[in-house]
Design an enzyme around this catalytic site. Sequence first.
Site, mmCIF file in Angstrom:
data_model
loop_
_atom_site.group_PDB
_atom_site.id
_atom_site.type_symbol
_atom_site.label_atom_id
_atom_site.label_comp_id
_atom_site.label_asym_id
_atom_site.label_seq_id
_atom_site.Cartn_x
_atom_site.Cartn_y
_atom_site.Cartn_z
ATOM 1 C CD GLU A 384 -84.814 39.330 28.732
ATOM 2 O OE1 GLU A 384 -85.152 38.145 28.826
ATOM 3 O OE2 GLU A 384 -85.518 40.211 28.245
HETATM 4 C C1 FAD Z 1 -81.103 47.705 25.312
HETATM 5 C C2 FAD Z 1 -81.003 47.201 26.717
HETATM 6 C C3 FAD Z 1 -82.169 46.972 27.459
HETATM 7 C C4 FAD Z 1 -82.083 46.537 28.781
HETATM 8 N N1 FAD Z 1 -83.245 46.393 29.510
HETATM 9 C C5 FAD Z 1 -83.164 46.047 30.821
HETATM 10 C C6 FAD Z 1 -84.350 45.970 31.631
HETATM 11 O O1 FAD Z 1 -85.473 46.175 31.158
HETATM 12 N N2 FAD Z 1 -84.201 45.666 32.947
HETATM 13 C C7 FAD Z 1 -82.989 45.423 33.514
HETATM 14 O O2 FAD Z 1 -82.945 45.167 34.704
HETATM 15 N N3 FAD Z 1 -81.842 45.508 32.781
HETATM 16 C C8 FAD Z 1 -81.911 45.811 31.454
HETATM 17 N N4 FAD Z 1 -80.761 45.887 30.702
HETATM 18 C C9 FAD Z 1 -79.476 45.671 31.338
HETATM 19 C C10 FAD Z 1 -78.816 44.378 30.923
HETATM 20 O O3 FAD Z 1 -79.482 43.287 31.483
HETATM 21 C C11 FAD Z 1 -77.340 44.483 31.314
HETATM 22 O O4 FAD Z 1 -76.740 45.432 30.454
HETATM 23 C C12 FAD Z 1 -76.626 43.142 31.223
HETATM 24 O O5 FAD Z 1 -77.076 42.276 32.232
HETATM 25 C C13 FAD Z 1 -75.118 43.306 31.328
HETATM 26 O O6 FAD Z 1 -74.822 44.044 32.475
HETATM 27 P P1 FAD Z 1 -73.829 45.309 32.391
HETATM 28 O O7 FAD Z 1 -74.319 46.212 31.307
HETATM 29 O O8 FAD Z 1 -73.680 45.857 33.740
HETATM 30 O O9 FAD Z 1 -72.485 44.691 31.882
HETATM 31 P P2 FAD Z 1 -71.423 43.900 32.799
HETATM 32 O O10 FAD Z 1 -72.105 43.100 33.825
HETATM 33 O O11 FAD Z 1 -70.395 44.883 33.233
HETATM 34 O O12 FAD Z 1 -70.818 42.910 31.736
HETATM 35 C C14 FAD Z 1 -69.991 43.388 30.678
HETATM 36 C C15 FAD Z 1 -69.558 42.227 29.869
HETATM 37 O O13 FAD Z 1 -68.748 41.366 30.666
HETATM 38 C C16 FAD Z 1 -68.834 40.067 30.135
HETATM 39 N N5 FAD Z 1 -69.091 39.122 31.229
HETATM 40 C C17 FAD Z 1 -70.195 39.046 32.028
HETATM 41 N N6 FAD Z 1 -70.052 38.060 32.933
HETATM 42 C C18 FAD Z 1 -68.841 37.500 32.715
HETATM 43 C C19 FAD Z 1 -68.111 36.451 33.332
HETATM 44 N N7 FAD Z 1 -68.618 35.761 34.348
HETATM 45 N N8 FAD Z 1 -66.875 36.153 32.841
HETATM 46 C C20 FAD Z 1 -66.347 36.843 31.810
HETATM 47 N N9 FAD Z 1 -66.991 37.850 31.176
HETATM 48 C C21 FAD Z 1 -68.208 38.176 31.634
HETATM 49 C C22 FAD Z 1 -69.919 40.056 29.078
HETATM 50 O O14 FAD Z 1 -69.349 40.191 27.795
HETATM 51 C C23 FAD Z 1 -70.682 41.308 29.398
HETATM 52 O O15 FAD Z 1 -71.380 41.809 28.288
HETATM 53 C C24 FAD Z 1 -80.820 46.301 29.365
HETATM 54 C C25 FAD Z 1 -79.665 46.503 28.614
HETATM 55 C C26 FAD Z 1 -79.745 46.945 27.314
HETATM 56 C C27 FAD Z 1 -78.466 47.160 26.530
#
Ligand code: FAD
Length: 401
Positions: A384
């Site tokens: 989130e």
């Molecule tokens: C336990 C769990 C439950 C979840 N439940 C849901 C759900 O019910 N529905 C749903 O749709 N999604 C869900 N998610 C997904 C979650 O919302 C995403 O994991 C999250 O949005 C991060 O996306 P990503 O994993 O693709 O990481 P990425 O988008 O690849 O990001 C990786 C990291 O990059 C960094 N980052 C991000 N943006 C920037 C920026 N602009 N500049 C510099 N650094 C940055 C942050 O440290 C981030 O953690 C869940 C995730 C987990 C772990």
Amino acid sequence: MVTVDRPDAPAPKAPTDHLDLPFFGDAHRAMAHELVAWASTQQVNESDDRAACRDWVRRLGTAGWLRYCVPAAHGGALPALDSRALVILRETLAFYSPLADFAFAMQGLGSGAITLAGTPAQQAAYLPAVARGDKIAAFALSEPEAGSDVAGMRLQATPAPDGWRLNGDKTWISNGGLADFYVTFAKTDAQAGSRGISTFIVDADTPGLDSSAHIDVMAPHPLATLRFADAAVPYTALLGIQNAGFKLAMQTLDIFRASVAAAALGMARRALAEAVAHAKARQMFGQRLADFQLTQAKLGEMRALIDAAALLTYRAAWQRDCSASQGAGTPAYTAAAAAAKLTATENAQRVIDMAVQLFGGRGVRVGEVVELLYRNIRSLRIYEGASEVQLLILGKHALTH
Ligand SMILES: Cc1cc2nc3c(=O)[nH]c(=O)nc-3n(C[C@H](O)[C@H](O)[C@H](O)COP(=O)(O)OP(=O)(O)OC[C@H]3O[C@@H](n4cnc5c(N)ncnc54)[C@H](O)[C@@H]3O)c2cc1C
């Protein structure tokens, strides 16, 4: 919570003194006391997270707590979603069981877009069942290549003679494989970026939807990847205005962001309660662990981190409730919710780590409460809106206001 066998140590009582703060009204206080009394007596075997999640949804529905996830017109407890009630519920449930909090939160997040934008028929078909715990909800936004960068999603919805066809993947979907329906965001105009996304209510038994790819994570949390292969949904599955799905997703997340902070707060409060009890009981060098000034300073630091998180969380929830008539997405609320989510989740991680340290070897023993909290808190800093995303929201707000 699944804990090691410690018959000498029943769960501590969740604190309620913060309810005296002016952010809350008498109805919030009455609800909180009733909730603590209920939550402290629940015993759920959480060794199987999917079975436990179903059990929690059933219990939360039967006891009436899920009624806070939908408005009164559709079986809810209050006329509109109330952020302060959500904050109290999530903080208290997370104190006793992060999985109970998860089961509660997903009913709200998974149905929130239907509350905000559903037709009367959609609202009647889903919301009362969510409030009773008869239907389990999910929110399907993230994809393998689109997490923080939501607008980069690729799941495609194309018009068909009898409705829409969905093709592509969603991943990290909480309640994946367990939910009865998925509020799903898909591209309806591939060239339009965030302005080309629409929302669909996809029932779990939709032909072409495969939710069998479960994902195991470090703490109990039912998750799956959803595969859509020509999944056919009717025209009536479109939720809200076509191509306005990005805004609907953000509005839904905005309502629940302060409640993620509250969940972190509940876990941090539990860690502090466990640490205090342990420090008072543990003997070393001829006195109690609690008698060392180093320990007292550590407990003091934990308390200050918790208080900072609590005040920001309650402020954000109060601010949203006050500004709900103007829409949750007001810039002041968005910044307050970002500050709360960032601070509460980061502080909780530190507090829980300190509690683990105070427990010594027992702190890393599988099944200890602080060990479970240590694993549970981690993902709250990612989902989130990761902490970095919250920082960017706050930085942008500082530059423009
Ligand atoms: C336990 C769990 C439950 C979840 N439940 C849901 C759900 O019910 N529905 C749903 O749709 N999604 C869900 N998610 C997904 C979650 O919302 C995403 O994991 C999250 O949005 C991060 O996306 P990503 O994993 O693709 O990481 P990425 O988008 O690849 O990001 C990786 C990291 O990059 C960094 N980052 C991000 N943006 C920037 C920026 N602009 N500049 C510099 N650094 C940055 C942050 O440290 C981030 O953690 C869940 C995730 C987990 C772990």
